[in-house]
Design a protein around this motif. Structure first.
Motif, PDB file in Angstrom:
ATOM      1  N   GLY A 115       4.593  -7.138  -3.426  1.00 39.29           N
ATOM      2  CA  GLY A 115       3.509  -6.617  -4.248  1.00 39.29           C
ATOM      3  C   GLY A 115       2.784  -5.411  -3.700  1.00 39.29           C
ATOM      4  N   GLY A 116       3.141  -4.957  -2.511  1.00 38.68           N
ATOM      5  CA  GLY A 116       2.492  -3.769  -1.980  1.00 38.68           C
ATOM      6  C   GLY A 116       2.940  -2.521  -2.717  1.00 38.68           C
ATOM      7  N   GLY A 117       2.309  -1.396  -2.395  1.00 36.69           N
ATOM      8  CA  GLY A 117       2.698  -0.133  -3.026  1.00 36.69           C
ATOM      9  C   GLY A 117       1.631   0.915  -2.882  1.00 36.69           C
ATOM     10  N   LEU A 118       1.770   1.965  -3.689  1.00 35.19           N
ATOM     11  CA  LEU A 118       0.847   3.097  -3.680  1.00 35.19           C
ATOM     12  C   LEU A 118      -0.046   3.003  -4.915  1.00 35.19           C
ATOM     13  CD1 LEU A 118      -0.088   5.902  -2.643  1.00 35.19           C
ATOM     14  CD2 LEU A 118       1.784   6.874  -4.011  1.00 35.19           C
ATOM     15  N   VAL A 119      -1.346   3.147  -4.714  1.00 34.75           N
ATOM     16  CA  VAL A 119      -2.292   3.071  -5.817  1.00 34.75           C
ATOM     17  C   VAL A 119      -3.420   4.074  -5.567  1.00 34.75           C
ATOM     18  CG1 VAL A 119      -3.628   1.230  -4.730  1.00 34.75           C
ATOM     19  CG2 VAL A 119      -3.667   1.463  -7.222  1.00 34.75           C
ATOM     20  N   GLN A 120      -4.020   4.561  -6.631  1.00 37.35           N
ATOM     21  CA  GLN A 120      -5.150   5.469  -6.491  1.00 37.35           C
ATOM     22  C   GLN A 120      -6.426   4.691  -6.192  1.00 37.35           C
ATOM     23  OE1 GLN A 120      -5.259   7.842 -10.099  1.00 37.35           O
ATOM     24  NE2 GLN A 120      -4.108   9.476  -9.089  1.00 37.35           N
ATOM     25  N   ALA A 121      -7.363   5.357  -5.556  1.00 33.42           N
ATOM     26  CA  ALA A 121      -8.657   4.731  -5.287  1.00 33.42           C
ATOM     27  C   ALA A 121      -9.270   4.210  -6.583  1.00 33.42           C
ATOM     28  CB  ALA A 121      -9.586   5.739  -4.624  1.00 33.42           C
ATOM     29  N   GLY A 122      -9.833   3.007  -6.495  1.00 26.96           N
ATOM     30  CA  GLY A 122     -10.399   2.361  -7.669  1.00 26.96           C
ATOM     31  C   GLY A 122      -9.432   1.457  -8.395  1.00 26.96           C
ATOM     32  N   GLN A 129      -5.577 -10.831  -4.686  1.00 25.14           N
ATOM     33  CA  GLN A 129      -5.909  -9.874  -5.729  1.00 25.14           C
ATOM     34  C   GLN A 129      -6.875  -8.859  -5.148  1.00 25.14           C
ATOM     35  OE1 GLN A 129      -4.781  -9.610  -8.999  1.00 25.14           O
ATOM     36  NE2 GLN A 129      -5.922  -7.683  -8.982  1.00 25.14           N
ATOM     37  N   MET A 130      -6.502  -7.596  -5.186  1.00 22.49           N
ATOM     38  CA  MET A 130      -7.302  -6.528  -4.599  1.00 22.49           C
ATOM     39  C   MET A 130      -7.751  -5.579  -5.697  1.00 22.49           C
ATOM     40  SD  MET A 130      -5.068  -5.800  -1.150  1.00 22.49           S
ATOM     41  CE  MET A 130      -3.671  -5.142  -2.052  1.00 22.49           C
ATOM     42  N   ASN A 131      -9.042  -5.500  -5.906  1.00 26.67           N
ATOM     43  CA  ASN A 131      -9.623  -4.613  -6.913  1.00 26.67           C
ATOM     44  C   ASN A 131     -10.494  -3.553  -6.244  1.00 26.67           C
ATOM     45  OD1 ASN A 131      -8.480  -6.255  -8.932  1.00 26.67           O
ATOM     46  ND2 ASN A 131     -10.300  -7.556  -9.012  1.00 26.67           N
ATOM     47  N   SER A 132     -10.810  -2.522  -6.974  1.00 25.46           N
ATOM     48  CA  SER A 132     -11.670  -1.441  -6.476  1.00 25.46           C
ATOM     49  C   SER A 132     -11.202  -0.952  -5.113  1.00 25.46           C
ATOM     50  CB  SER A 132     -13.123  -1.924  -6.391  1.00 25.46           C
ATOM     51  OG  SER A 132     -13.587  -2.357  -7.648  1.00 25.46           O
ATOM     52  N   LEU A 133      -9.925  -0.697  -5.015  1.00 27.76           N
ATOM     53  CA  LEU A 133      -9.350  -0.318  -3.727  1.00 27.76           C
ATOM     54  C   LEU A 133      -9.871   1.032  -3.247  1.00 27.76           C
ATOM     55  CD1 LEU A 133      -5.763  -1.641  -4.341  1.00 27.76           C
ATOM     56  CD2 LEU A 133      -7.175  -2.213  -2.365  1.00 27.76           C
ATOM     57  N   LYS A 134      -9.984   1.138  -1.920  1.00 31.59           N
ATOM     58  CA  LYS A 134     -10.477   2.342  -1.271  1.00 31.59           C
ATOM     59  C   LYS A 134      -9.417   2.859  -0.301  1.00 31.59           C
ATOM     60  CE  LYS A 134     -15.081   0.202  -1.101  1.00 31.59           C
ATOM     61  NZ  LYS A 134     -16.186  -0.207  -0.198  1.00 31.59           N
ATOM     62  N   GLY A 184       4.222 -13.385   8.006  1.00 33.17           N
ATOM     63  CA  GLY A 184       5.227 -12.729   7.195  1.00 33.17           C
ATOM     64  C   GLY A 184       5.595 -11.398   7.824  1.00 33.17           C
ATOM     65  N   GLN A 185       6.501 -10.672   7.146  1.00 30.22           N
ATOM     66  CA  GLN A 185       6.996  -9.414   7.701  1.00 30.22           C
ATOM     67  C   GLN A 185       6.066  -8.248   7.411  1.00 30.22           C
ATOM     68  OE1 GLN A 185       7.948 -10.632   4.846  1.00 30.22           O
ATOM     69  NE2 GLN A 185       8.153  -8.913   3.422  1.00 30.22           N
ATOM     70  N   GLY A 186       5.144  -8.424   6.478  1.00 28.63           N
ATOM     71  CA  GLY A 186       4.191  -7.379   6.130  1.00 28.63           C
ATOM     72  C   GLY A 186       4.622  -6.574   4.930  1.00 28.63           C
ATOM     73  N   THR A 187       3.646  -6.076   4.178  1.00 31.88           N
ATOM     74  CA  THR A 187       3.896  -5.206   3.028  1.00 31.88           C
ATOM     75  C   THR A 187       2.886  -4.074   3.053  1.00 31.88           C
ATOM     76  OG1 THR A 187       4.208  -5.150   0.622  1.00 31.88           O
ATOM     77  CG2 THR A 187       2.445  -6.562   1.443  1.00 31.88           C
ATOM     78  N   GLN A 188       3.368  -2.848   2.830  1.00 31.36           N
ATOM     79  CA  GLN A 188       2.522  -1.668   2.921  1.00 31.36           C
ATOM     80  C   GLN A 188       1.678  -1.492   1.661  1.00 31.36           C
ATOM     81  OE1 GLN A 188       2.243   0.750   5.556  1.00 31.36           O
ATOM     82  NE2 GLN A 188       0.502   1.424   4.298  1.00 31.36           N
ATOM     83  N   VAL A 189       0.398  -1.251   1.868  1.00 31.48           N
ATOM     84  CA  VAL A 189      -0.515  -0.886   0.790  1.00 31.48           C
ATOM     85  C   VAL A 189      -1.110   0.476   1.141  1.00 31.48           C
ATOM     86  CG1 VAL A 189      -2.696  -1.416  -0.364  1.00 31.48           C
ATOM     87  CG2 VAL A 189      -1.061  -3.250   0.144  1.00 31.48           C
ATOM     88  N   THR A 190      -0.930   1.440   0.252  1.00 26.92           N
ATOM     89  CA  THR A 190      -1.455   2.774   0.465  1.00 26.92           C
ATOM     90  C   THR A 190      -2.362   3.149  -0.703  1.00 26.92           C
ATOM     91  OG1 THR A 190       0.540   3.428   1.674  1.00 26.92           O
ATOM     92  CG2 THR A 190      -0.892   5.195   0.871  1.00 26.92           C
ATOM     93  N   VAL A 191      -3.597   3.518  -0.385  1.00 28.76           N
ATOM     94  CA  VAL A 191      -4.567   3.889  -1.402  1.00 28.76           C
ATOM     95  C   VAL A 191      -4.878   5.375  -1.251  1.00 28.76           C
ATOM     96  CG1 VAL A 191      -6.813   3.392  -2.415  1.00 28.76           C
ATOM     97  CG2 VAL A 191      -5.546   1.567  -1.262  1.00 28.76           C
ATOM     98  N   SER A 192      -4.576   6.131  -2.269  1.00 21.58           N
ATOM     99  CA  SER A 192      -4.801   7.578  -2.220  1.00 21.58           C
ATOM    100  C   SER A 192      -6.171   7.922  -2.807  1.00 21.58           C
ATOM    101  CB  SER A 192      -3.712   8.306  -2.984  1.00 21.58           C
ATOM    102  OG  SER A 192      -3.751   7.943  -4.351  1.00 21.58           O
ATOM    103  N   SER A 193      -6.750   8.982  -2.282  1.00 22.79           N
ATOM    104  CA  SER A 193      -8.096   9.389  -2.749  1.00 22.79           C
ATOM    105  C   SER A 193      -8.008  10.358  -3.911  1.00 22.79           C
ATOM    106  CB  SER A 193      -8.864  10.032  -1.600  1.00 22.79           C
ATOM    107  OG  SER A 193      -8.141  11.130  -1.090  1.00 22.79           O
TER     108      SER A 193
END
Length: 124
Positions: free
Chosen positions: A8-15, A82-87, A115-124
């Motif tokens: 479920g990790g991935g790249l998402v914009q701030a907010g 569940q992660m909302n309002s990501l920064k 676990g092995q870990g999953t990357q979460v990247t939040v872009s500004s």
């Protein structure tokens, strides 16, 4: 022995929002305290959230309180975040964790299974 596999990790914009899942093996999943840690670039692994074996008790790091929600489905042996309002500051590798104690330790050195870990990247 418990094996944990995150997704479920991935790249998402701030907010934005993301939902992480962690599938666990083992027939006694409901007796394990579970939760999530994260490790940002150049930082130590830090506690994010935990949930007791029954799902009745939760605890969050101050930095995510009110934005993240941890839950579990013992019938599916799965834990969610569940992660909302990501920064941008939330950018990290997120690790699912489980412990033979009923509540997950908040000290990473005391945790039994990872676990092995999953990357979460939040872009500004």
């Amino acid at each position: 022995q418990v094996q944990l596999v995150e997704s479920g990790g991935g790249l998402v914009q701030a907010g934005g929002s993301l939902r992480l899942s962690c599938a666990a093996s083992g027939r006694t999943f409901s007796s394990y305290g579970t939760g999530w840690f994260r490790q940002g670039p150049g930082k130590e692994r830090e506690f994010v959230a935990r949930i007791s074996g029954s799902g009745s008790f939760t605890r969050y790091a101050e930095s995510v309180k009110g934005r993240f929600t941890v839950s579990r489905d013992n019938a599916k042996s799965t834990v969610y975040l569940q992660m909302n309002s990501l920064k941008p500051a939330d950018t990290a590798v997120y690790y699912c964790a489980a412990d033979r104690t009923y509540t997950l330790p908040t000290d990473a050195s005391a945790v039994d299974y990872w676990g092995q870990g999953t990357q979460v990247t939040v872009s500004s």
